[in-house]
Design a protein around this motif. Structure first.
Motif, PDB file in Angstrom:
ATOM      1  N   PRO A 171     -31.255  71.163 -70.595  1.00 53.35           N
ATOM      2  CA  PRO A 171     -32.081  71.713 -69.515  1.00 53.35           C
ATOM      3  C   PRO A 171     -31.877  70.969 -68.197  1.00 53.35           C
ATOM      4  CG  PRO A 171     -33.405  70.363 -70.997  1.00 53.35           C
ATOM      5  CD  PRO A 171     -32.043  70.447 -71.607  1.00 53.35           C
ATOM      6  N   CYS A 172     -32.255  71.650 -67.124  1.00 56.85           N
ATOM      7  CA  CYS A 172     -32.219  71.000 -65.808  1.00 56.85           C
ATOM      8  C   CYS A 172     -33.153  69.796 -65.873  1.00 56.85           C
ATOM      9  CB  CYS A 172     -32.681  71.994 -64.742  1.00 56.85           C
ATOM     10  SG  CYS A 172     -32.720  71.306 -63.087  1.00 56.85           S
ATOM     11  N   ALA A 173     -34.409  70.059 -66.238  1.00 55.21           N
ATOM     12  CA  ALA A 173     -35.405  68.983 -66.293  1.00 55.21           C
ATOM     13  C   ALA A 173     -36.042  68.928 -67.671  1.00 55.21           C
ATOM     14  CB  ALA A 173     -36.490  69.230 -65.255  1.00 55.21           C
ATOM     15  N   TYR A 199     -35.972  62.296 -63.907  1.00 54.27           N
ATOM     16  CA  TYR A 199     -36.287  62.047 -62.484  1.00 54.27           C
ATOM     17  C   TYR A 199     -35.537  63.123 -61.720  1.00 54.27           C
ATOM     18  CZ  TYR A 199     -37.545  57.437 -64.273  1.00 54.27           C
ATOM     19  OH  TYR A 199     -38.100  56.403 -64.981  1.00 54.27           O
ATOM     20  N   LYS A 200     -36.247  63.988 -61.047  1.00 51.87           N
ATOM     21  CA  LYS A 200     -35.598  65.097 -60.359  1.00 51.87           C
ATOM     22  C   LYS A 200     -35.638  64.912 -58.845  1.00 51.87           C
ATOM     23  CE  LYS A 200     -33.989  67.985 -62.020  1.00 51.87           C
ATOM     24  NZ  LYS A 200     -32.580  67.930 -62.515  1.00 51.87           N
ATOM     25  N   PRO A 201     -34.490  64.697 -58.225  1.00 51.69           N
ATOM     26  CA  PRO A 201     -34.475  64.611 -56.764  1.00 51.69           C
ATOM     27  C   PRO A 201     -34.578  66.016 -56.176  1.00 51.69           C
ATOM     28  CG  PRO A 201     -32.264  64.261 -57.652  1.00 51.69           C
ATOM     29  CD  PRO A 201     -33.150  64.637 -58.800  1.00 51.69           C
ATOM     30  N   THR A 220     -23.244  74.830 -63.237  1.00 48.62           N
ATOM     31  CA  THR A 220     -24.591  75.297 -62.885  1.00 48.62           C
ATOM     32  C   THR A 220     -24.914  75.025 -61.417  1.00 48.62           C
ATOM     33  OG1 THR A 220     -25.388  74.993 -65.134  1.00 48.62           O
ATOM     34  CG2 THR A 220     -27.045  75.105 -63.424  1.00 48.62           C
ATOM     35  N   HIS A 221     -24.790  73.750 -61.013  1.00 47.31           N
ATOM     36  CA  HIS A 221     -25.189  73.429 -59.637  1.00 47.31           C
ATOM     37  C   HIS A 221     -24.157  73.858 -58.605  1.00 47.31           C
ATOM     38  CE1 HIS A 221     -27.745  70.879 -62.179  1.00 47.31           C
ATOM     39  NE2 HIS A 221     -28.663  71.286 -61.317  1.00 47.31           N
ATOM     40  N   SER A 222     -22.913  74.029 -59.039  1.00 50.53           N
ATOM     41  CA  SER A 222     -21.899  74.478 -58.072  1.00 50.53           C
ATOM     42  C   SER A 222     -22.091  75.945 -57.732  1.00 50.53           C
ATOM     43  CB  SER A 222     -20.494  74.227 -58.610  1.00 50.53           C
ATOM     44  OG  SER A 222     -20.360  74.727 -59.915  1.00 50.53           O
ATOM     45  N   ALA A 282     -23.332  72.412 -68.082  1.00 47.45           N
ATOM     46  CA  ALA A 282     -24.122  73.584 -67.692  1.00 47.45           C
ATOM     47  C   ALA A 282     -25.548  73.400 -68.218  1.00 47.45           C
ATOM     48  CB  ALA A 282     -23.507  74.868 -68.253  1.00 47.45           C
ATOM     49  N   GLU A 283     -26.475  74.152 -67.622  1.00 47.17           N
ATOM     50  CA  GLU A 283     -27.883  73.996 -67.981  1.00 47.17           C
ATOM     51  C   GLU A 283     -28.382  75.135 -68.881  1.00 47.17           C
ATOM     52  OE1 GLU A 283     -29.364  71.382 -64.155  1.00 47.17           O
ATOM     53  OE2 GLU A 283     -29.911  73.503 -64.226  1.00 47.17           O
ATOM     54  N   VAL A 284     -29.205  74.738 -69.846  1.00 51.28           N
ATOM     55  CA  VAL A 284     -29.767  75.673 -70.827  1.00 51.28           C
ATOM     56  C   VAL A 284     -31.264  75.416 -70.935  1.00 51.28           C
ATOM     57  CG1 VAL A 284     -29.567  76.548 -73.186  1.00 51.28           C
ATOM     58  CG2 VAL A 284     -27.666  75.251 -72.186  1.00 51.28           C
ATOM     59  N   SER A 286     -37.606  73.908 -62.729  1.00 47.73           N
ATOM     60  CA  SER A 286     -36.569  73.740 -61.701  1.00 47.73           C
ATOM     61  C   SER A 286     -35.369  74.601 -62.078  1.00 47.73           C
ATOM     62  CB  SER A 286     -36.152  72.267 -61.605  1.00 47.73           C
ATOM     63  OG  SER A 286     -35.754  71.788 -62.865  1.00 47.73           O
ATOM     64  N   ASP A 287     -34.604  74.997 -61.080  1.00 46.79           N
ATOM     65  CA  ASP A 287     -33.372  75.773 -61.282  1.00 46.79           C
ATOM     66  C   ASP A 287     -33.530  76.950 -62.244  1.00 46.79           C
ATOM     67  OD1 ASP A 287     -32.087  74.225 -59.465  1.00 46.79           O
ATOM     68  OD2 ASP A 287     -30.930  73.066 -60.907  1.00 46.79           O
ATOM     69  N   SER A 288     -34.575  77.731 -62.045  1.00 48.96           N
ATOM     70  CA  SER A 288     -34.828  78.796 -63.013  1.00 48.96           C
ATOM     71  C   SER A 288     -33.800  79.933 -62.899  1.00 48.96           C
ATOM     72  CB  SER A 288     -36.265  79.292 -62.890  1.00 48.96           C
ATOM     73  OG  SER A 288     -36.356  80.335 -61.982  1.00 48.96           O
TER      74      SER A 288
HETATM   75 MN    MN Z   1     -30.580  71.696 -62.232  1.00 42.30          MN
END
Ligand code: MN
Ligand code: PEP
Length: 358
Positions: free
Chosen positions: A125-127, A154-156, A295-297, A321-323, A332-334
């Motif tokens: 997951p992202c977070a 810790y999410k910036p 994911t973030h790109s 990648a995020e799952v 975050s990053d939904s």
């Molecule tokens: Mn993310």
């Protein structure tokens, strides 16, 4: 002019060319020695005052058939080549550079290797939001035999009002799930003060894009015995990225994975622009393994699969990648996380694609 005379003159020109070449070689060696001295004293390699003096001296003594502008131009080229020569020597001295260390560095994460030619995945997951959420994703990873799990404690975040992560609580959840299911954990640490604490919980410390030039953080992660995944800054050039890795290696930690995660350009169709050619450039310039975060790109779920294929095809050592069990309610990053069925399809497609690559 007879044929014979012409041949003779040409012969003379060839001889002079060889003399010029010999002098250039001699000059180059002296320039390298000057470069070494400058490095010892920390002096800047480009010295415009000195260049001006050299040009003035040449022109004062010049009395030939070329124009002064031509002479200036020719010598400017020689000066430029000399500066480049000093810079090539300087690059050679970077610890992360392939010139300093031709063999690939293999990063060892609890026995799982990155950079040995086997292409791997790090998913999660992202977070970190809860134990249940992380465990559900971890079980899906296990189905594909994956051993590396990501998740941010810790999410910036761009906005101070957005979810900032569970902090130490998140690290504990990651560790617990990882221990229960025999996984390794990679998570971002954002301050030098938290690095020591993180050592007890994480297997790879991630330095995020926003912290790529947080030099104190780089020095701190360079001083510990823990692999580091370093993400490329939002607007960082490859040279800046390489120098950030150098900070870590200069501290004695050579277990570094470089991660291309997209850079900011004028293009708005994707969240960032995935600089796919950065992968072979980084692999050529450095001896470190290279990851691609799709994911973030891209910031787009529909582009995760094609960009992951591109990453594998171009030789990335690791794909990130995020799952999330339910991306629609993710903190975050939904928009860009895959749900579990999508993740299974993603892995099946990528594994089939990998087979076709070999
Ligand atoms: Mn993310
Ligand atoms: C992340 O991987 O969780 C993240 C925040 O990525 P980046 O630093 O690349 O934006």
């Amino acid at each position: 002019m007879s044929e014979n005379q012409l041949a003779k003159l040409r012969e003379q020109v060839d001889q002079i060319n060889l003399q010029i070449l010999e002098l250039l070689n001699e000059r180059g060696k002296i320039v390298q020695a000057i470069g070494e001295e400058k490095k010892k004293h920390g002096t800047n390699r480009f010295d415009p005052v000195r260049e001006r003096e050299s040009l003035d001296l040449l022109l004062k003594n010049y009395d030939g058939p070329y124009t002064e502008a031509t002479i200036k131009h020719l010598f400017k080229q020689i000066f430029k080549a000399s500066l480049e020569l000093q810079e090539i020597d300087y690059e050679k001295t970077l610890l992360v550079s392939r010139k300093a260390h031709p063999e690939n560095t293999v990063v060892n994460i609890n026995g799982e290797t990155v950079g040995d030619g086997v292409q791997r995945f790090v998913m999660g997951p992202c977070a970190v939001e809860s134990y249940e959420q992380v465990r559900e994703v971890a079980l899906a990873l296990k189905e594909h035999g994956l051993t590396l799990m990501r998740g941010g404690a810790y999410k910036p975040r761009t906005s101070p009002y957005d979810f900032q992560g569970l902090g130490v609580e998140g690290l504990k959840i990651l560790r617990q799930v990882a221990d229960e299911l025999e996984l390794s954990v990679i998570t971002e640490i954002v301050t030098p003060q938290d690095v020591e604490l993180a050592l007890d919980y994480v297997d790879v410390i991630q330095v995020g894009a926003r912290n790529m030039q947080n030099f104190e953080l780089l020095k701190t992660v360079g001083s510990v015995k823990k692999p580091v995944l370093l993400k490329r800054g939002l607007s960082a050039t490859i040279s800046e990225f390489i120098n950030a890795a150098e900070y870590i290696m200069a501290g004695g930690n050579d277990q570094i994975i470089l991660c291309e995660r997209g850079i900011r350009t004028y293009e708005r169709a994707t969240r960032n622009t995935l600089d796919i050619s950065a992968v072979p450039v980084l692999k050529k310039e450095t001896h470190l393994p290279v990851a691609v975060d799709v994911t973030h790109s891209t910031g787009r779920r529909d582009l995760l699969l094609p960009t992951a294929k591109a990453a594998l095809a171009i030789g990335a050592d690791l794909v990130m990648a995020e799952v999330h069990p339910d991306p629609a309610v993710a903190l975050s990053d939904s928009l860009q996380q895959m749900d579990i069925p999508q993740f299974h399809d993603f892995m099946n497609e990528l594994n089939a694609f990998k087979e076709r690559l070999v």
